[in-house]
Motif scaffolding. Structure first.
Motif, PDB file in Angstrom:
ATOM      1  N   ILE A  75       0.853  -1.191   0.000  1.00 55.72           N
ATOM      2  CA  ILE A  75       0.000   0.000   0.000  1.00 55.72           C
ATOM      3  C   ILE A  75       0.885   1.236   0.000  1.00 55.72           C
ATOM      4  N   ASP A  76       0.501   2.225  -0.798  1.00 55.19           N
ATOM      5  CA  ASP A  76       1.254   3.473  -0.898  1.00 55.19           C
ATOM      6  C   ASP A  76       1.091   4.279   0.393  1.00 55.19           C
ATOM      7  N   ARG A  77       2.176   4.419   1.149  1.00 52.96           N
ATOM      8  CA  ARG A  77       2.110   5.114   2.440  1.00 52.96           C
ATOM      9  C   ARG A  77       1.726   6.585   2.270  1.00 52.96           C
ATOM     10  N   ASN A  78       2.298   7.246   1.257  1.00 56.16           N
ATOM     11  CA  ASN A  78       1.991   8.664   1.050  1.00 56.16           C
ATOM     12  C   ASN A  78       0.521   8.872   0.732  1.00 56.16           C
ATOM     13  N   LEU A  79      -0.028   7.987  -0.095  1.00 56.24           N
ATOM     14  CA  LEU A  79      -1.439   8.120  -0.441  1.00 56.24           C
ATOM     15  C   LEU A  79      -2.311   7.898   0.792  1.00 56.24           C
ATOM     16  N   TYR A  80      -1.977   6.891   1.608  1.00 53.27           N
ATOM     17  CA  TYR A  80      -2.739   6.673   2.841  1.00 53.27           C
ATOM     18  C   TYR A  80      -2.707   7.920   3.722  1.00 53.27           C
ATOM     19  N   GLU A  81      -1.525   8.502   3.906  1.00 58.03           N
ATOM     20  CA  GLU A  81      -1.405   9.677   4.776  1.00 58.03           C
ATOM     21  C   GLU A  81      -2.190  10.857   4.221  1.00 58.03           C
ATOM     22  N   THR A  82      -2.206  10.981   2.896  1.00 65.72           N
ATOM     23  CA  THR A  82      -3.001  12.038   2.276  1.00 65.72           C
ATOM     24  C   THR A  82      -4.486  11.831   2.546  1.00 65.72           C
ATOM     25  N   LEU A  83      -4.961  10.603   2.349  1.00 63.13           N
ATOM     26  CA  LEU A  83      -6.383  10.312   2.523  1.00 63.13           C
ATOM     27  C   LEU A  83      -6.829  10.454   3.980  1.00 63.13           C
ATOM     28  N   ILE A  84      -6.011   9.995   4.919  1.00 63.11           N
ATOM     29  CA  ILE A  84      -6.409  10.099   6.321  1.00 63.11           C
ATOM     30  C   ILE A  84      -6.386  11.553   6.774  1.00 63.11           C
ATOM     31  N   ARG A  85      -5.437  12.328   6.256  1.00 59.62           N
ATOM     32  CA  ARG A  85      -5.394  13.753   6.602  1.00 59.62           C
ATOM     33  C   ARG A  85      -6.614  14.475   6.030  1.00 59.62           C
ATOM     34  N   GLN A  86      -6.963  14.145   4.791  1.00 61.09           N
ATOM     35  CA  GLN A  86      -8.130  14.780   4.182  1.00 61.09           C
ATOM     36  C   GLN A  86      -9.414  14.364   4.889  1.00 61.09           C
ATOM     37  N   GLN A  87      -9.482  13.122   5.321  1.00 60.85           N
ATOM     38  CA  GLN A  87     -10.669  12.658   6.048  1.00 60.85           C
ATOM     39  C   GLN A  87     -10.793  13.392   7.375  1.00 60.85           C
ATOM     40  N   THR A  88      -9.674  13.583   8.048  1.00 59.01           N
ATOM     41  CA  THR A  88      -9.676  14.273   9.339  1.00 59.01           C
ATOM     42  C   THR A  88     -10.046  15.731   9.184  1.00 59.01           C
ATOM     43  N   ASP A  89      -9.548  16.358   8.093  1.00 62.27           N
ATOM     44  CA  ASP A  89      -9.726  17.799   7.917  1.00 62.27           C
ATOM     45  C   ASP A  89     -10.941  18.172   7.087  1.00 62.27           C
ATOM     46  N   SER A  90     -11.661  17.168   6.536  1.00 61.78           N
ATOM     47  CA  SER A  90     -12.694  17.485   5.546  1.00 61.78           C
ATOM     48  C   SER A  90     -13.765  18.423   6.101  1.00 61.78           C
ATOM     49  N   GLY A  91     -14.221  18.175   7.323  1.00 63.82           N
ATOM     50  CA  GLY A  91     -15.236  19.042   7.892  1.00 63.82           C
ATOM     51  C   GLY A  91     -14.738  20.460   8.063  1.00 63.82           C
ATOM     52  N   TYR A  92     -13.509  20.589   8.515  1.00 64.79           N
ATOM     53  CA  TYR A  92     -12.924  21.928   8.710  1.00 64.79           C
ATOM     54  C   TYR A  92     -12.802  22.660   7.385  1.00 64.79           C
ATOM     55  N   GLU A  93     -12.284  21.935   6.369  1.00 63.13           N
ATOM     56  CA  GLU A  93     -12.063  22.567   5.070  1.00 63.13           C
ATOM     57  C   GLU A  93     -13.352  23.162   4.526  1.00 63.13           C
ATOM     58  N   ILE A  94     -14.441  22.401   4.588  1.00 65.45           N
ATOM     59  CA  ILE A  94     -15.683  22.859   3.988  1.00 65.45           C
ATOM     60  C   ILE A  94     -16.328  23.959   4.840  1.00 65.45           C
ATOM     61  N   ARG A  95     -16.278  23.828   6.161  1.00 69.97           N
ATOM     62  CA  ARG A  95     -16.896  24.843   7.014  1.00 69.97           C
ATOM     63  C   ARG A  95     -16.174  26.177   6.922  1.00 69.97           C
ATOM     64  N   GLU A  96     -14.828  26.120   6.840  1.00 74.79           N
ATOM     65  CA  GLU A  96     -14.055  27.347   6.916  1.00 74.79           C
ATOM     66  C   GLU A  96     -13.850  28.033   5.567  1.00 74.79           C
ATOM     67  N   THR A  97     -14.275  27.404   4.486  1.00 76.20           N
ATOM     68  CA  THR A  97     -14.105  28.010   3.184  1.00 76.20           C
ATOM     69  C   THR A  97     -15.119  29.139   3.009  1.00 76.20           C
ATOM     70  N   PRO A  98     -14.673  30.385   2.752  1.00 75.10           N
ATOM     71  CA  PRO A  98     -15.594  31.522   2.674  1.00 75.10           C
ATOM     72  C   PRO A  98     -16.340  31.556   1.349  1.00 75.10           C
ATOM     73  N   LEU A  99     -17.297  30.658   1.160  1.00 75.15           N
ATOM     74  CA  LEU A  99     -18.079  30.590  -0.057  1.00 75.15           C
ATOM     75  C   LEU A  99     -19.552  30.786   0.275  1.00 75.15           C
ATOM     76  N   SER A 100     -20.314  31.129  -0.750  1.00 75.72           N
ATOM     77  CA  SER A 100     -21.755  31.237  -0.571  1.00 75.72           C
ATOM     78  C   SER A 100     -22.332  29.847  -0.334  1.00 75.72           C
ATOM     79  N   GLU A 101     -23.635  29.801  -0.007  1.00 77.76           N
ATOM     80  CA  GLU A 101     -24.279  28.508   0.248  1.00 77.76           C
ATOM     81  C   GLU A 101     -24.191  27.600  -0.972  1.00 77.76           C
ATOM     82  N   MET A 102     -24.474  28.188  -2.161  1.00 80.88           N
ATOM     83  CA  MET A 102     -24.413  27.395  -3.384  1.00 80.88           C
ATOM     84  C   MET A 102     -22.985  26.934  -3.658  1.00 80.88           C
TER      85      MET A 102
END
Length: 412
Positions: A102-129
């Motif tokens: 298994i690609d270690r770098n890809l795993y670390e990328t995916l787990i980091r994105q999974q951990t941060d996904s809620g933060y990324e979407i909530r904190e992005t200054p975009l309109s509702e749409m």
């Protein structure tokens, strides 16, 4: 064709089982089986990029001089064979064994994105749409539905060849000559002043000997990358061309900064600068195909927020160096690493800000002056003149033009 890996295998493996099902499926698509014959040895130092799990058979793991027998389906087999950072470990197959790689770098990328996904979407200054669109694209990224660009074949073959300890210039020359654009660019580079020598260059082999193997590898990758920054969608060709032009100019400036710094490889800095926004390439295509009526301003906001996430996936998929991932992920954090030693991210960060200060792109978002960020101080650069120009770049104008010409960008 490689044997397909059943994602269910990952459900019982530590720590990859922590990923959500879609991410595990993505990881499984990139995983491969590794067969070991009885008595075959595998060194941890040769497998640092991988997480290896024993699925069938039996192996003996030697760690700190003490052997440990690992059997498939036992509790220990649910963990990676080698511990992180234990480069002296090695394992010997006691029977015919099958491992999952298994690609270690890809795993670390995916787990980091999974951990941060809620933060990324909530904190992005975009309109509702826009937020809804952002979330939909993000889900396409983490589930592997976003199509990533492939590294050009000549660069892939060059990367693989460099892993052979017995590689020679003649064999590398044969690889280079499969791509006429790369052949011409490499010959042009070898004849340029910055690689100047007293002897003439008659062929590609001579060019490789003059440049050295590692410089050749990095230049081949850089020259071939123009093939990646292309699209079949007429509506975004101009934007893709502008992305390439910006990337090449940042690349050229990064090359100069690295050459005049300490502890940097100029060609590596050039490649890092070229790739600092590579995540925008698949995003541009994806947005144009699925959301062709998206206003330009909204498209640019999404590109700015998501390109580091996608760029990290691209670099991991290509197997390039981890410091290029760092450039992509942190290259827009203008106040980063205030107390750490200078690195390639600092080089590319300053190159970006200098380019923006002297181009029409500066209006896109609020950016600091390039000489007022920590990276500038860490690189030990002098005060700019009243026009915010650096003698370092002014004196290297010809060399910058050579890089722009080598990579096929405008020199105006």
């Amino acid at each position: 064709m490689a044997e397909r890996i059943d994602p269910a295998i990952l459900d019982r493996l530590t720590p990859v089982a922590e990923l959500d099902p879609a991410a595990r499926e993505h990881l499984a698509r990139k995983a491969v089986y590794l067969e070991l014959a009885p008595g075959e040895k595998l060194q941890a130092a040769d497998a640092t990029r991988w997480m290896l799990y024993l699925l069938e058979g039996k192996v003996s793991l030697f760690s700190e001089g003490r052997p440990l027998i690992i059997e498939a389906h036992g509790p220990r087999a649910q963990q990676p064979v080698f511990g992180t950072g234990r480069l002296r470990e090695y394992t010997t197959a006691l029977a015919h064994s099958r491992l999952l790689r298994i690609d270690r770098n890809l795993y670390e990328t995916l787990i980091r994105q999974q951990t941060d996904s809620g933060y990324e979407i909530r904190e992005t200054p975009l309109s509702e749409m826009e937020s809804g669109l952002f979330g939909a694209i993000y889900q396409r990224i983490i589930t592997g539905q976003l199509v990533l660009p492939s590294l050009p074949e000549v660069a892939t073959r060059m990367q693989a060849a460099m892993n052979d300890p017995e590689i020679d210039a003649a064999r590398l020359a044969r690889i280079v000559q499969t791509d006429m654009a790369v052949t011409g660019g490499l010959l042009k580079a070898a004849k340029s002043a910055r690689y100047g020598g007293s002897s003439p260059i008659h062929n590609v082999r001579d060019a490789i000997v003059r440049l050295g193997f590692d410089t050749t590898r990095q230049l081949v990758t850089a020259i071939a990358l123009k093939q990646v920054f292309r699209t079949q969608i007429p509506a975004i060709r101009q934007r893709m061309h502008a992305l390439w032009e910006r990337s090449v100019h940042v690349s050229a400036l990064s090359h100069i900064l690295a050459r005049h710094g300490q502890g940097f490889d100029a060609e590596h800095a050039m490649l890092a600068g070229l790739l600092h926004q590579v995540g925008m390439v698949p995003l541009l295509d994806d947005l144009a195909r699925l959301h062709p009526d998206l206003p330009e301003e909204e498209r640019e906001q999404i590109l700015q927020h998501l390109h580091p996430v996608v760029g990290e996936l691209v670099i991991n998929d290509w197997g390039l160096d981890a410091d290029i991932v760092q450039v992509i992920c942190e290259g827009g954090r203008w106040d980063r690493n205030g107390t750490r030693p200078p690195d390639y991210c600092d080089v590319v960060l300053v190159a970006q800000l200098y380019y923006l200060a002297h181009s029409g792109d500066a209006a896109r978002g609020e950016i600091p002056r390039y000489d007022q960020v920590p990276a500038y101080t860490k690189l030990g650069l002098p005060e700019p003149d009243q026009e915010l120009k650096l003698d370092l770049f002014e004196e290297a104008r010809e060399e910058i033009r050579e890089v722009l010409d080598l990579l096929g960008a405008s020199t105006a």
